[in-house]
Design an enzyme around this catalytic site. Structure first.
Site, short mmCIF file in Angstrom:
data_model
loop_
_atom_site.label_atom_id
_atom_site.label_comp_id
_atom_site.label_asym_id
_atom_site.label_seq_id
_atom_site.Cartn_x
_atom_site.Cartn_y
_atom_site.Cartn_z
N HIS A 53 0.85 -1.19 0.00
CA HIS A 53 0.00 0.00 0.00
C HIS A 53 0.88 1.24 0.00
O HIS A 53 1.91 1.30 0.68
CB HIS A 53 -0.90 0.00 1.25
N SER A 54 0.51 2.24 -0.80
CA SER A 54 1.21 3.52 -0.84
C SER A 54 2.67 3.29 -1.26
O SER A 54 2.93 2.70 -2.30
CB SER A 54 1.09 4.20 0.52
N LEU A 55 3.63 3.75 -0.47
CA LEU A 55 5.05 3.51 -0.78
C LEU A 55 5.30 2.01 -0.95
O LEU A 55 6.04 1.60 -1.86
CB LEU A 55 5.92 4.07 0.36
N PHE A 91 -1.79 -1.04 -3.96
CA PHE A 91 -2.97 -0.29 -3.56
C PHE A 91 -2.62 1.16 -3.24
O PHE A 91 -1.75 1.43 -2.42
CB PHE A 91 -3.63 -0.95 -2.33
N HIS A 136 -6.93 8.04 1.65
CA HIS A 136 -5.76 7.24 1.27
C HIS A 136 -5.56 6.03 2.20
O HIS A 136 -4.92 5.06 1.82
CB HIS A 136 -4.51 8.13 1.28
#
Length: 410
Positions: free
Chosen positions: A251-253, A272, A358
């Protein structure tokens, strides 16, 4: 501690059997105690959970050493070297299946904490904390963390990579990696960031925003870059499980790192709400398989999953007044590798673009678990929106890139 030794000593395993288009996990804890030990108790049998799989065509470098040699030769000497690719069909996650995406997202959420903590995400009634073993948690200085979900017969391995933690022992390195990989030029948002940049690649110009390409590539050799740590971890997993199907999620980074690693090794990856990593792949000089057919993009087995109320994967959390910049992040890229599944939460759910959307838990509960169909531009409804390539995407179009520092030194 070397990652391979750490993985071997912490291995917690789940049982799995593979049938056509499906991977079934029956979760158990493989104890290191002898059965003769009086303290040993047989763990209870647990019900099964299924993740749908499907045949996935991937392109892998014939030699990982040659692939890395070509990357470093391009990075360090600006010299090209051909890479040989091998086409093969592997078992990958069925990204058109709602339940499979939801379960992979839950694995991703659990990369942020250790089992037993209050924020450990319950996957469903059949999952158990013994279904994974952690990596990177024994040393606060490392930063690269997450979990590995495995099967007793070693047929399927899921590597889940942690994203950015705003406050915690990994926060400093998380922010460094975010700003190195996803900013246009060293996290220089405007002149006020002159003391907050992560590299010295900005080239002053009265009329243009200029950034030195060679300097940027050199900055990505930084020893704190998570990509290099991830490469070593994936190599360890491939050594431990030479015949397994390895999937990467994050997820994210963590999602962008999963995508970069998946592109490097030709492994299926699902990311994601991840920032665009296409520019980072270019700056890392990753050799990628050549486009096929009518596509202009390399055929990497990467699937990005995000919704249009999250500004981060769209490169919209940028500018000096943005919430990201206020927190010290320059997340400016929006172009992704592979294909993207984009949920139109603005139209369907009436959401406004908001950084708070987010959070992975919000995505799981409000988007991925939603039982309604998602309409496309033709009015057809799908359990999961159709995955598409981002063909006409351009990053950092307001910037000029070149060898400006070299020109100044002459």
């Amino acid at each position: 501690m070397h990652p391979l030794f750490h993985i071997t000593t912490l291995l917690l395993i789940a049982s799995a059997t593979v049938v056509p288009n499906r991977v079934n996990f029956d979760l158990h804890h493989q104890s290191h105690l002898s059965v003769a030990d009086p303290t040993y108790t047989t763990p209870p049998e647990l019900p099964a959970i299924s993740l749908k799989a499907r045949p996935t065509t991937v392109y892998r470098p014939k030699s990982l050493d040659a692939h890395e040699h070509a990357r470093l030769r391009s990075l360090l000497h600006a010299e090209s070297e051909p890479t040989e690719w091998e086409q093969m069909v592997v078992s990958g996650p069925d990204i058109e299946d709602r339940h499979t995406l939801s379960q992979l997202a839950r694995m991703t959420a659990n990369a942020y904490q250790l089992p037993g903590h209050k924020n450990w995400y319950d996957l469903d009634s059949s999952w158990n904390v013994n279904a994974s073993f952690p990596f990177g948690w024994d040393n606060d200085e490392d930063g690269f963390r997450g979990h590995v979900f495995a099967s007793r017969d070693n047929s399927t391995i899921v590597l889940s990579i942690k994203g950015t933690t705003l406050q915690g022992p990994t926060s400093k390195k998380d922010k460094l990696n975010d700003n190195l990989l996803f900013s246009c030029c060293c996290a220089r948002v405007d002149f006020s960031w002159v003391f907050s940049t992560v590299c010295d690649c900005y080239s002053w110009s009265a009329l243009h925003q200029r950034c030195d390409d060679t300097c940027l590539s050199t900055a990505l050799i930084h020893e704190s870059l998570f990509y290099s740590t991830g490469v070593n971890l994936v190599k360890d997993l491939m050594f431990l499980y030479p015949f397994a199907d390895i999937w990467l999620v994050g997820h994210s980074l963590g999602g962008s790192l999963a995508a970069l690693l998946g592109s490097t090794f030709g492994l299926p990856a699902v990311a994601f709400e991840a920032p665009g990593e296409r520019m980072a792949a270019n700056r890392l000089h990753l050799p990628l398989p050549p486009p096929i057919g009518d596509s202009s993009r390399p055929p990497v087995p990467i699937t990005h999953v995000y919704h249009n109320a999250d500004p981060i994967p769209q490169g919209a959390c940028s500018g000096v007044a943005s919430a990201c910049a206020q927190a010290g992040y320059a997340l400016e890229t929006r172009c992704h590798l592979g294909k993207s599944i984009v949920y139109d939460t603005v139209q369907k759910l009436g959401w406004h673009v908001d950084l708070r959307k987010h959070v992975i838990k919000e995505v799981i509960l409000e988007v991925l678990d939603l039982q309604d169909g998602w309409p496309d531009e033709d009015g057809n409804e799908w359990d999961v929106p159709v995955a598409r390539e981002e063909e006409d995407c351009v990053d950092c179009f307001k910037w000029e890139f070149g060898d400006y520092k070299k020109d100044k030194d002459k």
